[in-house]
Design an enzyme around this catalytic site. Structure first.
Site, PDB file in Angstrom:
ATOM      1  NE  ARG A 182       1.832  13.022 -18.092  1.00 39.67           N
ATOM      2  CZ  ARG A 182       2.848  12.576 -17.371  1.00 39.67           C
ATOM      3  NH1 ARG A 182       2.874  12.725 -16.056  1.00 39.67           N
ATOM      4  NH2 ARG A 182       3.859  11.957 -17.938  1.00 39.67           N
ATOM      5  CB  THR A 189       4.604   9.077  -9.470  1.00 40.72           C
ATOM      6  OG1 THR A 189       5.432   9.687 -10.447  1.00 40.72           O
ATOM      7  CG2 THR A 189       3.174   9.069  -9.908  1.00 40.72           C
ATOM      8  CB  THR A 233       3.708  12.400 -11.049  1.00 37.37           C
ATOM      9  OG1 THR A 233       5.132  12.268 -11.107  1.00 37.37           O
ATOM     10  CG2 THR A 233       3.205  12.906 -12.379  1.00 37.37           C
ATOM     11  CG  ASN A 286       9.338  12.861 -14.164  1.00 33.80           C
ATOM     12  OD1 ASN A 286       8.981  11.693 -14.081  1.00 33.80           O
ATOM     13  ND2 ASN A 286      10.251  13.255 -15.024  1.00 33.80           N
ATOM     14  CG  ASP A 333       7.255  11.381 -17.800  1.00 30.33           C
ATOM     15  OD1 ASP A 333       8.301  10.753 -17.572  1.00 30.33           O
ATOM     16  OD2 ASP A 333       6.312  11.420 -16.999  1.00 30.33           O
ATOM     17  N   GLY A 344       6.374   5.287  -9.337  1.00 28.89           N
ATOM     18  CA  GLY A 344       7.512   4.461  -9.769  1.00 28.89           C
ATOM     19  C   GLY A 344       7.825   4.493 -11.251  1.00 28.89           C
ATOM     20  N   GLY A 345       7.486   5.585 -11.958  1.00 28.93           N
ATOM     21  CA  GLY A 345       7.812   5.659 -13.386  1.00 28.93           C
ATOM     22  C   GLY A 345       7.148   4.505 -14.136  1.00 28.93           C
TER      23      GLY A 345
HETATM   24  N1  GLY Z   1       6.288  10.850 -14.376  1.00 26.00           N
HETATM   25  C1  GLY Z   1       6.050   9.480 -14.500  1.00 26.00           C
HETATM   26  C2  GLY Z   1       4.892   9.140 -15.372  1.00 26.00           C
HETATM   27  O1  GLY Z   1       3.960   9.898 -15.458  1.00 26.00           O
HETATM   28  O2  GLY Z   1       4.913   8.118 -16.024  1.00 26.00           O
END
Ligand code: GLY
Length: 530
Positions: A65, A336, A354, A356, A378, A429-430
């Site tokens: 991340r 993503t 991702t 984002n 996020d 998809g968030g």
């Molecule tokens: N950017 C979307 C997530 O990581 O939840």
């Protein structure tokens, strides 16, 4: 078998498997290829997670991340009146320190079989020799054209002559080929040090971004212990924080464990009621309590994952909708992309990556040929204020230097009772990633659909706030919708299919592997299917 959201990237992974690579080599090669052919989500300047099954008893989770740059601070996206600005999404300050290259390098170094340069080479060839603009990429460019137009380096690649590239066009990106070549030659150092690092820092300085050479040099991917979630005789190997997916899956599995969903009937009012009330409570916990484990002490993971807590929450579910405001008091506290791969030796990987939103912040690093993420959105920009996905989050996810922002990415592997791989899944998809992956796996396990039908089925979504059930066209019939409205649910039918996430998944069948890229977004599966 390889499944990704780009036909050309899937072909790269399949070719690696056909020429002696294992699933890890294939996933790394496919991920680099996605950075070329599916640039609205595939990336080298974003971040992600991977869940890996090597053999029965050996599973792993890798966290790559993005992190908040050292100069970041909790209120950095608020204006003088304390209101959130668009800066967490739209300009150079929206980017976190990228993790993708460090992640792919760490994954390959630990479990890969082929030489590093060999798995990066296909992506270099695509960028250097040219690739075809696929349908979803063309749609993404058109959708995000205004944002891309603000960055001269983005416009030069994606909007030649001021017009979005169309599907079927051929594109070469020599700067990206050179960037990938430095990664092939020097590994992760070819990105985090030297020429590429300088290009990123120069771009940040030119646009007022925060990422420094020290941020880049200090970035590290982290191996974490995956969460194991029991669900109806299967074990879901899932991502722990800073992904929220494993916790939401565990809470969902526990809360639904005593209910025979198939008996309720697929997308009956009773089924949707159970799912919605479960997710409402699980997302309330997610939004309030979870964050980067390196920064948030005392996250009550054991309690959230316990069947006792699930029973306590189940006891609060009545025959009709519980207003989300009430649930907040109960709890104590596009773009993503996923790729799923399994090889002939039983090694499996789900990897989600991702930047984002589509094309991240739209800023292409001048001379580098790749777009930057806007992952800082996020984080909780302001407690109580929704982010771009409407998520209302708490202090556990506030911005702190070096911290990882909470994520919904859900790479997941389902093992059968003997510990062998049964299914591999993930999505873009968030926050809808979590519910899209859950519904796909539940359709497979509870309703015995094929993986293709399980992923293609229309979906619903709830995330605590906003207090609405988002419903895809055709997901509910009229009498069921009326019954749910009668139970107090606010149904929102306004979102297009695309908004319900894009799952890429595969599953074992009696005759071999079957894989599918979601009709919601597209892509391709390739391999030795039934
Ligand atoms: N950017 C979307 C997530 O990581 O939840």
């Amino acid at each position: 078998m390889v499944v990704s959201e780009s036909e050309q990237a899937t072909a790269v992974g399949k070719d690696i498997l056909a020429h002696g690579g294992n699933a890890i080599d294939a996933v790394v090669a496919t991920a680099f290829a996605l950075a070329v052919t599916h640039p609205s989500a595939g990336n080298i300047a974003g971040g992600g997670f991977a869940v890996v099954h090597i053999k029965p008893g050996t599973d792993a989770a890798l966290d790559f991340r993005e992190t908040a740059p050292a100069a970041a601070s909790p209120d950095m996206y608020l204006d003088a009146a304390g209101k959130p600005t668009r800066q967490s999404l739209e300009d150079h300050r929206a980017s976190g320190t990228p993790g993708t290259v460090a992640g792919l390098f760490a994954l390959h170094a630990k479990y890969g079989k082929k030489k590093w340069a060999e798995v990066v080479a296909p992506a270099i060839a695509l960028a250097r020799d040219g690739f075809t603009i696929e349908r979803t990429t063309a749609e993404g460019i058109a959708h995000d054209a205004d944002q891309l137009a603000k960055s001269p380096a983005s416009a030069a690649i994606w909007l030649p002559g001021g017009k979005p590239l169309a599907a079927g066009a051929t594109l070469q990106i020599p700067d990206l080929a050179a960037t990938l070549q430095r990664i092939a030659d020097k590994g992760a150092d070819g990105f985090y040090q030297g020429a590429t690092a300088k290009l990123i820092v120069d771009e940040m300085k030119a646009g007022g971004g925060l990422i420094t050479a020290a941020d880049l040099a200090g970035y590290k991917a982290v191996w974490r212990t995956p969460l194991a979630v029991d669900y109806r005789g299967y074990k879901l190997i899932a991502m722990p924080p800073p992904s929220s997916s494993g916790i939401v899956f565990a809470m969902s599995a526990n809360m639904l464990r005593a209910i025979d969903l198939a008996k309720l009937g697929w997308h009956s009012a009773a089924h949707v009621h159970q799912l919605t009330e479960t997710w409402r409570r699980a997302f309330a916990a997610r939004n309030e309590l979870l964050g980067d484990p390196g920064y948030v002490t005392g996250m009550p993971i054991d309690r959230l994952m316990s069947t006792q807590y699930a029973d306590e929450l189940d006891a609060t579910i009545g025959p009709s909708a519980t207003p989300s405001k009430q649930v907040a008091q109960l709890i104590e506290g596009v773009h993503t992309t996923n790729l799923s791969v399994v090889d002939g030796g039983g090694v499996a990987v789900a990897l989600t990556t991702t930047i984002n939103t589509g094309f991240g912040n739209g800023v292409t690093v001048t001379g580098g040929g790749f777009v930057m993420n806007n992952e800082m959105d996020d984080f909780t920009v302001k407690p109580g204020s929704p982010n771009v996905y409407g998520l209302v989050q708490g202090g556990a996810n506030k911005i702190e230097p070096g911290k990882r922002m909470l994520s919904s990415m859900s790479p997941t592997i389902a093992l059968d009772g003997k510990g062998a791989v049964y299914a591999v899944a993930g999505a873009g998809g968030g926050p809808r990633i979590v519910t899209a992956v859950w519904q796909s796996l539940s359709n497979l396990i509870d309703f015995h659909l094929s993986i293709e039908a399980a992923v293609a089925a229309p979906r619903i979504h709830h995330q605590h706030l906003p207090d609405k059930v988002f419903v895809e066209a055709d997901a509910l019939d009229q009498p069921t919708a009326e019954a749910l409205t009668g139970l107090g649910y606010a149904l929102d039918w306004s979102n297009p299919a695309f908004a319900f996430g894009g799952v890429t998944a595969l599953a074992r069948t009696p005759t071999g592997w079957a894989g599918t890229a979601d009709r919601h977004r597209g892509g391709a599966a390739a391999g030795d299917g039934p």
